[in-house]
Design a protein around this motif. Structure first.
Motif, PDB file in Angstrom:
ATOM      1  N   PHE A   4       0.952  -0.782   0.021  1.00  0.00           N
ATOM      2  CA  PHE A   4       0.298   0.450  -0.209  1.00  0.00           C
ATOM      3  C   PHE A   4       0.707   1.796  -0.437  1.00  0.00           C
ATOM      4  CE2 PHE A   4      -3.313  -2.447   1.531  1.00  0.00           C
ATOM      5  CZ  PHE A   4      -4.587  -2.383   0.759  1.00  0.00           C
ATOM      6  N   LYS A  24      -1.249  -6.398   0.629  1.00  0.00           N
ATOM      7  CA  LYS A  24      -1.006  -5.189  -0.533  1.00  0.00           C
ATOM      8  C   LYS A  24      -2.397  -5.001  -1.458  1.00  0.00           C
ATOM      9  CE  LYS A  24      -0.445  -8.892  -3.382  1.00  0.00           C
ATOM     10  NZ  LYS A  24       0.307 -10.045  -4.557  1.00  0.00           N
ATOM     11  N   GLN A  29      -8.453  -2.026  -5.853  1.00  0.00           N
ATOM     12  CA  GLN A  29      -8.348  -0.910  -5.409  1.00  0.00           C
ATOM     13  C   GLN A  29      -6.568  -0.126  -6.091  1.00  0.00           C
ATOM     14  OE1 GLN A  29      -6.988  -2.825  -1.870  1.00  0.00           O
ATOM     15  NE2 GLN A  29      -9.310  -3.532  -1.046  1.00  0.00           N
ATOM     16  N   GLY A  49     -16.468  -9.174  -2.058  1.00  0.00           N
ATOM     17  CA  GLY A  49     -15.382 -10.207  -2.515  1.00  0.00           C
ATOM     18  C   GLY A  49     -13.860  -9.407  -2.667  1.00  0.00           C
ATOM     19  N   THR A  50     -13.871  -8.344  -4.064  1.00  0.00           N
ATOM     20  CA  THR A  50     -12.783  -8.326  -4.586  1.00  0.00           C
ATOM     21  C   THR A  50     -11.617  -7.437  -3.910  1.00  0.00           C
ATOM     22  OG1 THR A  50     -14.145  -6.838  -6.279  1.00  0.00           O
ATOM     23  CG2 THR A  50     -14.124  -8.561  -6.864  1.00  0.00           C
ATOM     24  N   GLY A  51     -12.760  -6.863  -2.456  1.00  0.00           N
ATOM     25  CA  GLY A  51     -11.893  -5.695  -1.904  1.00  0.00           C
ATOM     26  C   GLY A  51     -12.711  -4.103  -2.526  1.00  0.00           C
ATOM     27  N   LYS A  52     -13.821  -4.159  -2.935  1.00  0.00           N
ATOM     28  CA  LYS A  52     -14.229  -2.683  -4.075  1.00  0.00           C
ATOM     29  C   LYS A  52     -14.211  -1.782  -2.457  1.00  0.00           C
ATOM     30  CE  LYS A  52     -18.626  -5.003  -4.690  1.00  0.00           C
ATOM     31  NZ  LYS A  52     -19.551  -4.024  -3.254  1.00  0.00           N
ATOM     32  N   THR A  53     -14.457  -1.958  -1.027  1.00  0.00           N
ATOM     33  CA  THR A  53     -15.844  -1.411  -0.142  1.00  0.00           C
ATOM     34  C   THR A  53     -13.920  -0.214  -0.074  1.00  0.00           C
ATOM     35  OG1 THR A  53     -16.795  -3.073   0.424  1.00  0.00           O
ATOM     36  CG2 THR A  53     -16.309  -0.369   1.770  1.00  0.00           C
ATOM     37  N   TYR A 434     -11.402 -11.781  -1.771  1.00  0.00           N
ATOM     38  CA  TYR A 434     -10.259 -11.543   0.517  1.00  0.00           C
ATOM     39  C   TYR A 434     -11.778 -11.912   1.088  1.00  0.00           C
ATOM     40  CZ  TYR A 434      -7.243  -9.416  -3.153  1.00  0.00           C
ATOM     41  OH  TYR A 434      -6.219  -9.616  -3.944  1.00  0.00           O
ATOM     42  N   LYS A 435     -11.273 -12.691   1.860  1.00  0.00           N
ATOM     43  CA  LYS A 435     -12.161 -12.570   3.057  1.00  0.00           C
ATOM     44  C   LYS A 435     -12.554 -11.263   4.141  1.00  0.00           C
ATOM     45  CE  LYS A 435     -11.004 -17.343   4.323  1.00  0.00           C
ATOM     46  NZ  LYS A 435      -9.345 -17.500   4.291  1.00  0.00           N
ATOM     47  N   LYS A 436     -13.628 -11.709   4.780  1.00  0.00           N
ATOM     48  CA  LYS A 436     -13.926 -10.910   5.619  1.00  0.00           C
ATOM     49  C   LYS A 436     -12.864 -10.037   6.631  1.00  0.00           C
ATOM     50  CE  LYS A 436     -18.434  -9.508   3.606  1.00  0.00           C
ATOM     51  NZ  LYS A 436     -17.787  -8.838   2.480  1.00  0.00           N
ATOM     52  N   PRO A 437     -13.716  -8.555   7.057  1.00  0.00           N
ATOM     53  CA  PRO A 437     -12.245  -8.421   7.909  1.00  0.00           C
ATOM     54  C   PRO A 437     -12.780  -9.752   9.161  1.00  0.00           C
ATOM     55  CG  PRO A 437     -14.095  -6.875   7.508  1.00  0.00           C
ATOM     56  CD  PRO A 437     -14.220  -8.175   6.370  1.00  0.00           C
TER      57      PRO A 437
HETATM   58  P1  AMP Z   1     -15.393  -6.555   0.080  1.00  0.00           P
HETATM   59  O1  AMP Z   1     -14.978  -6.517  -2.446  1.00  0.00           O
HETATM   60  O2  AMP Z   1     -15.315  -4.671   0.066  1.00  0.00           O
HETATM   61  O3  AMP Z   1     -16.219  -6.738   0.560  1.00  0.00           O
HETATM   62  O4  AMP Z   1     -14.156  -6.990   1.019  1.00  0.00           O
HETATM   63  C1  AMP Z   1     -14.363  -8.229   0.410  1.00  0.00           C
HETATM   64  C2  AMP Z   1     -13.437  -8.513   2.244  1.00  0.00           C
HETATM   65  O5  AMP Z   1     -11.954  -8.164   1.514  1.00  0.00           O
HETATM   66  C3  AMP Z   1     -13.085  -7.395   3.118  1.00  0.00           C
HETATM   67  O6  AMP Z   1     -14.484  -7.556   3.752  1.00  0.00           O
HETATM   68  C4  AMP Z   1     -11.910  -7.073   3.487  1.00  0.00           C
HETATM   69  O7  AMP Z   1     -11.741  -8.098   5.197  1.00  0.00           O
HETATM   70  C5  AMP Z   1     -10.701  -7.968   2.257  1.00  0.00           C
HETATM   71  N1  AMP Z   1      -9.860  -7.444   1.641  1.00  0.00           N
HETATM   72  C6  AMP Z   1     -10.127  -5.374   1.380  1.00  0.00           C
HETATM   73  N2  AMP Z   1      -8.881  -5.176   0.864  1.00  0.00           N
HETATM   74  C7  AMP Z   1      -7.919  -6.221   0.841  1.00  0.00           C
HETATM   75  C8  AMP Z   1      -6.692  -6.332   0.382  1.00  0.00           C
HETATM   76  N3  AMP Z   1      -5.603  -4.671   0.197  1.00  0.00           N
HETATM   77  N4  AMP Z   1      -5.930  -7.192   1.594  1.00  0.00           N
HETATM   78  C9  AMP Z   1      -6.556  -7.924   2.202  1.00  0.00           C
HETATM   79  N5  AMP Z   1      -8.141  -8.342   2.408  1.00  0.00           N
HETATM   80  C10 AMP Z   1      -8.466  -7.381   1.895  1.00  0.00           C
END
Ligand code: AMP
Length: 451
Positions: A4, A24, A29, A49-53, A434-437
């Motif tokens: 990052f 990373k 992102q 799941g792609t980390g779009k948030t 990517y997994k949920k936090p």
């Molecule tokens: P989202 O697609 O925004 O629902 O993200 C899915 C999950 O991916 C989020 O809940 C985060 O825990 C995880 N995440 C987001 N960004 C990253 C990253 N750069 N590396 C690892 N996990 C991530």
């Protein structure tokens, strides 16, 4: 990109991200960041799941300047209350070391509480379109200072009928603002929304990899019309030992209902249906029955099926051919999970053939075609949409038939071979899921932060 740090983000953001254990940026992102920082409008085709948030929040938070102003600078629209809560939770984690005030607003709870919270000042409002509009309309939420608008899961939002509220919100927002829009699928409605409201957006498409193509045996049948598809489907479904758990995808709620009615008599014991016009209770019951193996056939619309956790599907049947090729990828990805071999069967009419070709182009794979079984009856019955349209071209001339009974003539809008979401125009990047936090910890952290 390996870290990052390469994005040159603030120390506060970097620390919060490090605390979350993210090493990373994910592909979306990485791609969205420079575009968003340059001020352009963005359309992202990406699933959860792609980390779009974090992809849409990172540039907003990086550009965030502390101010005492009580009016929000950023609005995030999401389709459901659950998602509001989830996104607020995530933003609170990202802003752990910042002084950003975030508020979630959604319907079904007392509006007065939210009105009170707004008077205390807020920087980012996350909300469902209905409640957010009500708050703006009664002027508890003032939108004059909004510089960033994010609309997440637009496809679901439109499917739930939020178009009117979205348009109303657009009217109240300052014209000079940056828009980011995210959708898992490109649909006709989404396309219209983009062309009507977004100036020259930059497109990013991220497909979740791990669609286990190798685990899925694909095949397709050319079929003349809807009711012949029904006959073919009924013929296949009779083989209970083969078709053990079948998810049938339909492009529209209307056709889903139509199919349900056509199969109900023969398969009522085995059959369930879910789409957004069904009540929450009905949907839950249908899913439960399917997951408990009480029913083996589930008819679903693309949008509703996406977020669902449906286990051990032996067959995915695409009753129609998706116009947007990545929708087909989403569909077939529901089977063949966890190393199990799944099967995907696609039905296509002559009119749908060009979409099948687009799918094959995207996959770089030709779906093996099976001969239409002789014992299956070819139906002459046509749905309203399939019936030949009589168009009066000139009131002084005789009426003219547009097409024969077998296939309806394609509409002009359907004739185009390229589409926004269709692989051809967009280069689709692959991303892993990517997994949920772990949110349990996050609440504690948030509590600490507030103290
Ligand atoms: P989202 O697609 O925004 O629902 O993200 C899915 C999950 O991916 C989020 O809940 C985060 O825990 C995880 N995440 C987001 N960004 C990253 C990253 N750069 N590396 C690892 N996990 C991530």
């Amino acid at each position: 990109m390996e870290s990052f740090e390469e994005l040159n983000i603030s120390k506060q953001l970097l620390n919060a991200i490090t605390d979350l254990g993210f090493e990373k940026p994910t592909p979306i992102q990485e791609e969205a960041f420079p575009i968003a920082m340059s001020g352009k409008n963005i359309v992202g085709i990406a699933q959860t799941g792609t980390g779009k948030t974090l992809a849409y929040m990172l540039p907003i938070l990086q550009q965030f300047k502390f101010s005492k102003d009580y009016k929000p600078k950023a609005i995030i629209l999401v389709p459901t209350r659950e998602l509001v809560i989830q996104v607020v939770e995530q933003i609170e984690l990202f802003t752990k070391y910042m002084t950003t005030r975030v508020l979630g607003v959604y319907g079904g709870v007392n509006i007065k509480t939210q009105m009170g919270q707004l008077t205390q000042g807020v920087d980012i409002v996350v909300g469902t379109p209905g409640r957010l509009y009500d708050l703006a309309a009664n002027r508890s939420l003032l939108l004059q200072n909004v510089k960033k608008l994010v609309i997440d899961e637009v496809d679901v939002m439109l499917d739930l009928g939020f178009r009117f509220q979205l348009n109303n919100i657009f009217e109240l927002l300052p014209e000079k603002r940056q828009n980011s829009m995210f959708s898992a699928t490109m649909t006709e409605d989404v396309e219209i929304l983009i062309t009507e409201n977004f100036i020259e957006p930059e497109f990013i498409a991220i497909a979740l990899s791990g669609t286990p193509l190798d685990n899925i045996a694909q095949s397709c049948y050319p079929v003349t019309n809807f009711y012949t598809k029904v006959n073919l489907l009924a013929h296949l479904l009779k083989d209970k030992s083969k078709y053990q758990k079948v998810l049938i995808f339909m492009d529209s709620k209307k056709n889903a209902d139509r199919l349900f009615e056509a199969l109900e008599e023969e398969f009522w014991k085995d059959l369930g249906i879910i789409h957004s016009n069904k009540s929450q209770n009905n949907r839950m019951a249908a899913i439960e029955r399917f997951n408990d193996n009480a029913s083996r056939i589930l008819i679903a619309s693309d949008l509703i099926a996406r977020g669902l956790d449906l286990a051990n599907i032996s067959h995915v049947i695409s009753f129609d051919t998706p116009k947007y090729p990545e929708n087909y990828m989403h569909r077939i990805g529901r089977t063949g999970r966890a190393e199990k071999i799944g099967e995907s069967v696609l039905f296509y009419t002559e009119a749908e053939e060009e979409w099948k070709l687009a799918i094959e182009k995207l996959m770089e794979y030709t779906i093996p075609a099976l001969p239409f079984p002789e014992e299956v009856k070819v139906s002459k019955q046509l749905t309203l949409e399939e019936q030949p349209r009589i168009i009066e071209k000139n009131p002084h001339k005789k009426t003219q038939r547009e097409a024969g009974p077998g296939f309806h003539e394609k509409k002009d809008s359907n004739k185009k071979t390229t589409n926004l979401g269709g692989g051809q125009k967009l280069k689709i990047k692959k991303a892993k899921k990517y997994k949920k936090p772990i949110t349990r910890g996050s609440k504690e952290m948030n509590m600490k932060k507030r103290k």
